[in-house]
Design a protein around this motif. Structure first.
Motif, PDB file in Angstrom:
ATOM      1  N   ARG A  27      26.523  16.610 -17.479  1.00  0.00           N
ATOM      2  CA  ARG A  27      27.435  17.256 -16.528  1.00  0.00           C
ATOM      3  C   ARG A  27      28.784  16.553 -16.490  1.00  0.00           C
ATOM      4  N   TRP A  28      28.774  15.228 -16.750  1.00  0.00           N
ATOM      5  CA  TRP A  28      30.020  14.455 -16.715  1.00  0.00           C
ATOM      6  C   TRP A  28      30.909  14.777 -17.910  1.00  0.00           C
ATOM      7  N   VAL A  29      30.321  15.173 -19.030  1.00  0.00           N
ATOM      8  CA  VAL A  29      31.119  15.535 -20.202  1.00  0.00           C
ATOM      9  C   VAL A  29      31.950  16.778 -19.899  1.00  0.00           C
ATOM     10  N   GLY A  30      31.300  17.793 -19.330  1.00  0.00           N
ATOM     11  CA  GLY A  30      32.029  18.997 -18.953  1.00  0.00           C
ATOM     12  C   GLY A  30      33.070  18.723 -17.885  1.00  0.00           C
ATOM     13  N   LEU A  31      32.737  17.841 -16.954  1.00  0.00           N
ATOM     14  CA  LEU A  31      33.697  17.491 -15.904  1.00  0.00           C
ATOM     15  C   LEU A  31      34.951  16.860 -16.499  1.00  0.00           C
ATOM     16  N   VAL A  32      34.775  15.917 -17.419  1.00  0.00           N
ATOM     17  CA  VAL A  32      35.932  15.260 -18.047  1.00  0.00           C
ATOM     18  C   VAL A  32      36.760  16.282 -18.823  1.00  0.00           C
ATOM     19  N   THR A 199      48.752  21.545 -27.279  1.00  0.00           N
ATOM     20  CA  THR A 199      47.979  21.760 -28.504  1.00  0.00           C
ATOM     21  C   THR A 199      46.868  20.728 -28.646  1.00  0.00           C
ATOM     22  N   ALA A 200      47.163  19.491 -28.298  1.00  0.00           N
ATOM     23  CA  ALA A 200      46.157  18.431 -28.419  1.00  0.00           C
ATOM     24  C   ALA A 200      45.007  18.618 -27.437  1.00  0.00           C
ATOM     25  N   ALA A 201      45.297  19.201 -26.275  1.00  0.00           N
ATOM     26  CA  ALA A 201      44.263  19.339 -25.247  1.00  0.00           C
ATOM     27  C   ALA A 201      43.355  20.542 -25.478  1.00  0.00           C
ATOM     28  N   ALA A 202      43.832  21.548 -26.182  1.00  0.00           N
ATOM     29  CA  ALA A 202      43.086  22.807 -26.308  1.00  0.00           C
ATOM     30  C   ALA A 202      41.657  22.644 -26.838  1.00  0.00           C
ATOM     31  N   PRO A 203      41.397  21.828 -27.885  1.00  0.00           N
ATOM     32  CA  PRO A 203      40.026  21.740 -28.420  1.00  0.00           C
ATOM     33  C   PRO A 203      38.994  21.184 -27.448  1.00  0.00           C
ATOM     34  N   VAL A 204      39.434  20.591 -26.353  1.00  0.00           N
ATOM     35  CA  VAL A 204      38.502  19.997 -25.393  1.00  0.00           C
ATOM     36  C   VAL A 204      37.591  21.054 -24.765  1.00  0.00           C
ATOM     37  N   VAL A 205      37.974  22.318 -24.843  1.00  0.00           N
ATOM     38  CA  VAL A 205      37.162  23.373 -24.210  1.00  0.00           C
ATOM     39  C   VAL A 205      35.747  23.435 -24.774  1.00  0.00           C
ATOM     40  N   ILE A 206      35.532  22.939 -25.982  1.00  0.00           N
ATOM     41  CA  ILE A 206      34.188  23.015 -26.575  1.00  0.00           C
ATOM     42  C   ILE A 206      33.169  22.195 -25.798  1.00  0.00           C
ATOM     43  N   PHE A 207      33.620  21.268 -24.950  1.00  0.00           N
ATOM     44  CA  PHE A 207      32.706  20.404 -24.200  1.00  0.00           C
ATOM     45  C   PHE A 207      32.333  20.966 -22.827  1.00  0.00           C
ATOM     46  N   VAL A 208      32.892  22.112 -22.462  1.00  0.00           N
ATOM     47  CA  VAL A 208      32.566  22.723 -21.169  1.00  0.00           C
ATOM     48  C   VAL A 208      31.258  23.488 -21.304  1.00  0.00           C
TER      49      VAL A 208
END
Length: 512
Positions: A27-32, A199-208
């Motif tokens: 759950r903390w991964v998605g939160l971050v 642009t750098a932040a966009a790929p983080v969505v895969i962890f939600v």
């Protein structure tokens, strides 16, 4: 991973009715991930505020045109806030967040395309505005999901803290948006930096993540009600036996929350958009204006980080009470700004904006959680609350821009009348907090189910211990002999060989 067994009906211990509640470390991964995405999204609203005067000189835009780079975020948010809960219901959290990630990348480079030197003033303005508009669509997607994600993945002892961490990510982005632009050498490079960050932040969505396999609380076992369901509840159209039913008192409380949240957060956002325009007439530089906006947000973040665990574990039943104690402090500070925004008074201004930030951002996650407590509708209540902030933010920016003094005033283009307007509005609205009851219905239900879980677990444990004792007793008897011994037959004297003293075979009671 924490596991809690809960009997769903009346605390009975029927093994078929026991439900497990679990907390997962992931759950903390998605939160971050949501924190990072909300930080970046938060820069959209205020990026041009601290450098408004410089942008006007470099691109030939007027100050009112630059204000609309922030206003467009508020305008787009208004319809989007009602569409986003529908998207979550149709596509789910994960896929909807992927839409936000795609918008991040497209908006970043459309915005940067507007900095090309060969473009006309109108062409440049149009591209930057389109980039802001696309980024504005991503903002409600990432903000509205915060209370819902907390409810899906965290138990009631950690929900307020989780909401605080994710909810305050957007103000962190606003603080970055206040600090970074004045530090970059040119306005064009500033917009390039913004494009790289998005642009750098966009790929983080895969962890939600969508939702855990096993819910953490009773509230999380319910399918999230739609925004339409909230509207029906607000108009008294939901039957009493439904989970989303709201009493008249709860409906009144929620309306007051929307008013308070909208005005307080809206006026803070307005300060972020108009910082340079409000302070520069009194001799403050862009750097000082940006730093004041950052102080407001960063002090608020520290205060919220300290207070939210206390709200979760110590003052868990008194969220509304804290609003009644703290909100008058914000009203006093905004009234003080009417007289304290003047030349060579930076120290006092830093103190005032720090107090506003500490109180305002401390109460931000509290109001979001209280909204869910009243409605039992995480997506719907969050959408309506954020809608109110953007509506009031838009109104404040337009009204305060209209109240700006002319070039012949002393000092020229000052916004003293705007300070009077915002101070008066905040002071009047804060009075309504004393009409809020703020009964935390969802928490009471979760605590009741937790008590049922404890009782069920205790009774189940005792039953198993009793069964183990019975098994142990049977095993002990079996260890002495595989079958019970038959009693020895009694022997008559004729059954004994008198000479040898040895027993002879023969049935009990036979004679010679």
């Amino acid at each position: 991973m924490l596991t809690i067994s809960c009997a769903e009906k009346g605390g009975s211990v029927d093994s078929g009715s026991i439900r497990e509640y679990r907390l997962y470390k992931r759950r903390w991964v998605g939160l971050v991930a949501l924190v990072i995405l909300n930080i970046v999204a938060g820069t959209t609203l205020v990026w041009f505020g601290p450098i408004a005067n410089t942008v006007a000189k470099d691109f030939g835009f007027t100050l009112n045109q630059i204000n609309w780079f922030g206003n467009v975020v508020n305008v787009v948010y208004l319809p989007s806030a009602f569409v986003v809960p529908y998207l979550y219901g149709r596509l789910g959290v994960r896929k909807t967040c992927f839409i936000a990630g795609a918008l991040f990348v497209v908006s970043a480079w459309v915005r940067y395309a507007g900095t090309a030197r060969g473009l006309s003033v109108n062409g440049s303005y149009a591209l930057i505005m389109v980039g802001q508009l696309l980024a504005a669509v991503a903002l409600p997607i990432l903000q509205v999901v915060v209370p819902s994600y907390s409810e899906r993945w965290f138990d009631f002892k950690g929900r307020t803290t989780a909401t605080m961490i994710m909810g305050l990510a957007n103000p962190v982005g606003s603080a970055i948006g206040q600090l970074v632009p004045p530090l970059v050498s040119t306005t064009r490079q500033s917009i390039l930096v913004m494009a790289i960050i998005f642009t750098a932040a966009a790929p983080v969505v895969i962890f939600v993540g969508e939702a855990p396999p096993t819910p953490p609380t009773f509230a999380a076992t319910h399918r999230h009600p739609s925004l339409t369901s909230l509207m029906h509840a607000m108009f008294g159209k939901v039957p009493r036996d439904r989970y989303a039913y709201m009493t008249v008192r709860q409906r009144i409380d929620f309306v007051i929350l929307c008013l308070l949240f909208g005005v307080i957060v809206g006026v803070v956002n307005t300060f972020g958009i108009l910082t340079a325009e409000q302070l520069e007439p009194y001799g403050y530089s862009d750097d000082t204006a940006g730093l004041m906006g950052a102080v407001l947000l960063l002090v608020g973040l520290v205060a919220a980080a300290i207070s939210s665990p206390l709200f979760d574990r110590v003052f868990t039943r008194h969220l509304a009470l804290f609003g009644k104690l703290l909100l008058p402090g914000i009203a006093a500070c905004y009234l003080a700004l009417i007289w304290e925004i003047k030349p060579n008074n930076a120290a006092v201004l830093y103190v005032l904006v720090a107090i506003i930030g500490a109180i305002g951002l401390t109460l931000l996650p509290v109001v979001l959680e209280l909204g869910v407590e009243l409605t039992r509708n995480a997506n719907g209540s969050s959408a309506v609350l954020w809608f109110s902030t953007n509506l009031f933010g838009l109104i404040f920016v337009l009204v305060e821009g209209a109240l700006r003094a002319g070039p012949d005033a002393d000092p020229p283009l000052n916004m003293h009348r705007a300070f009077i307007f915002q101070g008066a509005v905040v002071a009047v609205v804060v009075v309504f907090v004393y009409l809020v009851e703020g009964k935390q219905t969802r928490r009471f239900q979760d605590e009741e189910k937790r008590e049922e879980a404890d009782r069920a677990l205790d009774l189940e444990s005792r039953r198993r211990q009793g069964a183990q004792v019975e098994v142990h007793e049977v095993q002990s008897r079996t260890a002495v002999g595989s079958t019970p011994e038959e009693p020895k037959p009694q022997m008559s004297p004729s059954d004994v060989d008198l000479e040898s003293g040895k027993e002879t075979e023969g049935p009990v009671g036979t004679g010679t």
